[in-house]
Design a protein around this motif. Sequence first.
Motif, PDB file in Angstrom:
ATOM      1  N   MET A   1       0.840  -1.191   0.000  1.00 50.98           N
ATOM      2  CA  MET A   1       0.000   0.000   0.000  1.00 50.98           C
ATOM      3  C   MET A   1       0.879   1.247   0.000  1.00 50.98           C
ATOM      4  SD  MET A   1      -2.658   1.289   2.962  1.00 50.98           S
ATOM      5  CE  MET A   1      -3.289   2.976   2.904  1.00 50.98           C
ATOM      6  N   LYS A   2       0.612   2.149  -0.921  1.00 51.30           N
ATOM      7  CA  LYS A   2       1.327   3.409  -0.880  1.00 51.30           C
ATOM      8  C   LYS A   2       0.747   4.265   0.240  1.00 51.30           C
ATOM      9  CE  LYS A   2      -1.573   5.790  -4.297  1.00 51.30           C
ATOM     10  NZ  LYS A   2      -1.595   6.611  -5.533  1.00 51.30           N
ATOM     11  N   THR A   3       1.539   5.147   0.799  1.00 47.72           N
ATOM     12  CA  THR A   3       1.102   5.924   1.961  1.00 47.72           C
ATOM     13  C   THR A   3       0.776   7.372   1.627  1.00 47.72           C
ATOM     14  OG1 THR A   3       3.415   6.373   2.546  1.00 47.72           O
ATOM     15  CG2 THR A   3       2.361   4.474   3.598  1.00 47.72           C
ATOM     16  N   THR A   4       0.873   7.751   0.351  1.00 46.83           N
ATOM     17  CA  THR A   4       0.496   9.099  -0.074  1.00 46.83           C
ATOM     18  C   THR A   4      -0.335   8.990  -1.349  1.00 46.83           C
ATOM     19  OG1 THR A   4       2.494   9.398  -1.413  1.00 46.83           O
ATOM     20  CG2 THR A   4       2.593  10.110   0.894  1.00 46.83           C
ATOM     21  N   GLY A   5      -1.113  10.042  -1.625  1.00 48.51           N
ATOM     22  CA  GLY A   5      -1.838  10.107  -2.882  1.00 48.51           C
ATOM     23  C   GLY A   5      -3.068   9.233  -2.975  1.00 48.51           C
ATOM     24  N   ASN A   6      -3.573   8.760  -1.851  1.00 46.93           N
ATOM     25  CA  ASN A   6      -4.766   7.917  -1.831  1.00 46.93           C
ATOM     26  C   ASN A   6      -6.016   8.720  -1.495  1.00 46.93           C
ATOM     27  OD1 ASN A   6      -3.383   5.162  -1.932  1.00 46.93           O
ATOM     28  ND2 ASN A   6      -2.468   6.010  -0.066  1.00 46.93           N
ATOM     29  N   THR A   7      -7.173   8.108  -1.767  1.00 49.82           N
ATOM     30  CA  THR A   7      -8.433   8.527  -1.176  1.00 49.82           C
ATOM     31  C   THR A   7      -8.878   7.366  -0.296  1.00 49.82           C
ATOM     32  OG1 THR A   7      -9.036   9.929  -3.046  1.00 49.82           O
ATOM     33  CG2 THR A   7     -10.812   9.239  -1.569  1.00 49.82           C
ATOM     34  N   ILE A   8      -8.920   7.607   1.015  1.00 55.17           N
ATOM     35  CA  ILE A   8      -9.044   6.536   2.002  1.00 55.17           C
ATOM     36  C   ILE A   8     -10.326   6.700   2.801  1.00 55.17           C
ATOM     37  CG2 ILE A   8      -7.937   5.408   3.982  1.00 55.17           C
ATOM     38  CD1 ILE A   8      -5.288   6.652   3.102  1.00 55.17           C
ATOM     39  N   LEU A   9     -11.096   5.625   2.890  1.00 56.53           N
ATOM     40  CA  LEU A   9     -12.274   5.585   3.746  1.00 56.53           C
ATOM     41  C   LEU A   9     -11.937   4.762   4.980  1.00 56.53           C
ATOM     42  CD1 LEU A   9     -15.410   6.189   3.969  1.00 56.53           C
ATOM     43  CD2 LEU A   9     -15.706   3.837   3.178  1.00 56.53           C
ATOM     44  N   ILE A  10     -12.117   5.362   6.175  1.00 54.88           N
ATOM     45  CA  ILE A  10     -11.791   4.694   7.433  1.00 54.88           C
ATOM     46  C   ILE A  10     -13.048   4.604   8.281  1.00 54.88           C
ATOM     47  CG2 ILE A  10     -10.351   4.687   9.503  1.00 54.88           C
ATOM     48  CD1 ILE A  10      -8.318   6.374   8.023  1.00 54.88           C
ATOM     49  N   THR A  11     -13.539   3.389   8.518  1.00 49.41           N
ATOM     50  CA  THR A  11     -14.691   3.229   9.401  1.00 49.41           C
ATOM     51  C   THR A  11     -14.219   3.275  10.853  1.00 49.41           C
ATOM     52  OG1 THR A  11     -14.614   0.793   9.488  1.00 49.41           O
ATOM     53  CG2 THR A  11     -15.838   1.803   7.672  1.00 49.41           C
ATOM     54  N   GLY A  12     -15.110   3.728  11.723  1.00 48.68           N
ATOM     55  CA  GLY A  12     -14.693   3.912  13.109  1.00 48.68           C
ATOM     56  C   GLY A  12     -13.599   4.958  13.216  1.00 48.68           C
ATOM     57  N   GLY A  13     -13.711   5.998  12.394  1.00 46.38           N
ATOM     58  CA  GLY A  13     -12.634   6.981  12.305  1.00 46.38           C
ATOM     59  C   GLY A  13     -12.752   8.166  13.240  1.00 46.38           C
ATOM     60  N   THR A  14     -13.701   8.111  14.181  1.00 48.48           N
ATOM     61  CA  THR A  14     -13.891   9.254  15.071  1.00 48.48           C
ATOM     62  C   THR A  14     -13.163   9.107  16.401  1.00 48.48           C
ATOM     63  OG1 THR A  14     -15.944   8.287  15.943  1.00 48.48           O
ATOM     64  CG2 THR A  14     -16.133   9.801  14.069  1.00 48.48           C
ATOM     65  N   SER A  15     -12.554   7.952  16.648  1.00 46.68           N
ATOM     66  CA  SER A  15     -11.855   7.762  17.927  1.00 46.68           C
ATOM     67  C   SER A  15     -10.846   6.629  17.794  1.00 46.68           C
ATOM     68  CB  SER A  15     -12.853   7.430  19.055  1.00 46.68           C
ATOM     69  OG  SER A  15     -13.503   6.196  18.796  1.00 46.68           O
ATOM     70  N   GLY A  16     -10.004   6.505  18.797  1.00 46.43           N
ATOM     71  CA  GLY A  16      -9.097   5.371  18.895  1.00 46.43           C
ATOM     72  C   GLY A  16      -8.164   5.210  17.715  1.00 46.43           C
ATOM     73  N   ILE A  17      -7.922   3.958  17.356  1.00 40.90           N
ATOM     74  CA  ILE A  17      -6.996   3.650  16.275  1.00 40.90           C
ATOM     75  C   ILE A  17      -7.478   4.247  14.961  1.00 40.90           C
ATOM     76  CG2 ILE A  17      -6.078   1.760  14.863  1.00 40.90           C
ATOM     77  CD1 ILE A  17      -5.902   0.086  17.438  1.00 40.90           C
ATOM     78  N   GLY A  18      -8.785   4.223  14.716  1.00 40.14           N
ATOM     79  CA  GLY A  18      -9.317   4.773  13.472  1.00 40.14           C
ATOM     80  C   GLY A  18      -9.000   6.239  13.310  1.00 40.14           C
ATOM     81  N   ARG A  19      -9.232   7.002  14.351  1.00 39.23           N
ATOM     82  CA  ARG A  19      -8.942   8.439  14.258  1.00 39.23           C
ATOM     83  C   ARG A  19      -7.434   8.682  14.129  1.00 39.23           C
ATOM     84  NH1 ARG A  19     -10.933  13.750  17.747  1.00 39.23           N
ATOM     85  NH2 ARG A  19      -9.419  15.148  16.781  1.00 39.23           N
ATOM     86  N   ALA A  20      -6.634   7.941  14.882  1.00 41.44           N
ATOM     87  CA  ALA A  20      -5.182   8.133  14.800  1.00 41.44           C
ATOM     88  C   ALA A  20      -4.662   7.802  13.400  1.00 41.44           C
ATOM     89  CB  ALA A  20      -4.486   7.276  15.854  1.00 41.44           C
ATOM     90  N   LEU A  21      -5.195   6.762  12.781  1.00 40.03           N
ATOM     91  CA  LEU A  21      -4.812   6.447  11.403  1.00 40.03           C
ATOM     92  C   LEU A  21      -5.259   7.544  10.453  1.00 40.03           C
ATOM     93  CD1 LEU A  21      -5.630   2.630  11.183  1.00 40.03           C
ATOM     94  CD2 LEU A  21      -3.355   3.669  11.068  1.00 40.03           C
TER      95      LEU A  21
END
Length: 251
Positions: A1-21
């Motif tokens: 997985m490249k780490t730049t230039g993506n469009t990323i959907l993160i579920t559970g993204g409002t707290s914890g590991i999801g938000r930190a990612l």
Amino acid sequence: MKTTGNTILITGGTSGIGRALAEAFHARGNRVVITGRQQALIDTVTAEFPSMGGILLDVDDPASVTRLVEEARSRFPDLNVLIANAGISRTEDMTSDGWDASDAEAVVQTNILGVLRLTAALLPLLKRQADATIMATSSALAFVPRADFPAYCASKAFLHSWLQSLRHQLRSIPVEVLELSPPYVQTKLTGAGQLADPRAMPLDTYVAEVMRMLEAKDHPRGELLLERDNARRWAERDGTYEAVFAMLNPG
């Protein structure tokens, strides 16, 4: 997985590991879209990071997943990364006369069916993108469980097995499949006590290590697993399963 230039959907993204990612990927120039069950929490995060997108989503509700896909196709047609991170954890005392399967059913609904529904719904879009990736959050407890979290650990064992099959089936399709297997991290997954527990790995330290592994492509077998968790990963193979289980489940 490249780490730049993506469009990323993160579920559970409002707290914890999801938000930190979400914050870590945002800092690297990715377009990040977070989801959560509470609009107020989504608004809090996107107010702090105005270039982030936010979509209300309940992974337990198939209709909500359908609405998410429609919105993603409309607003984020170049979506190429799904991080299926939303999950819950509950203790269960199966020795209690009052024990029933309700907590286990809730865990299965979110941790297993939620990931399957979302992957099935978004895979047709992802297969059309370059550099596409599906990452799901499992747990190091998939390999040796904590007996007081039976359904949670079993749900992560399911994901570990299922992701292997998904990876194999997509081997000729340019969609990378990764498994994120966190250790015990300072989040609110099991309550406020975990967030403050000095035995838990600091969240920022963990996510920094995840980003390092992604950038170095240091994820054999598609598994993002810390070196210190290899004892659990290979306990069956190494003949140490009973000892590791006893360490996790004293008494």
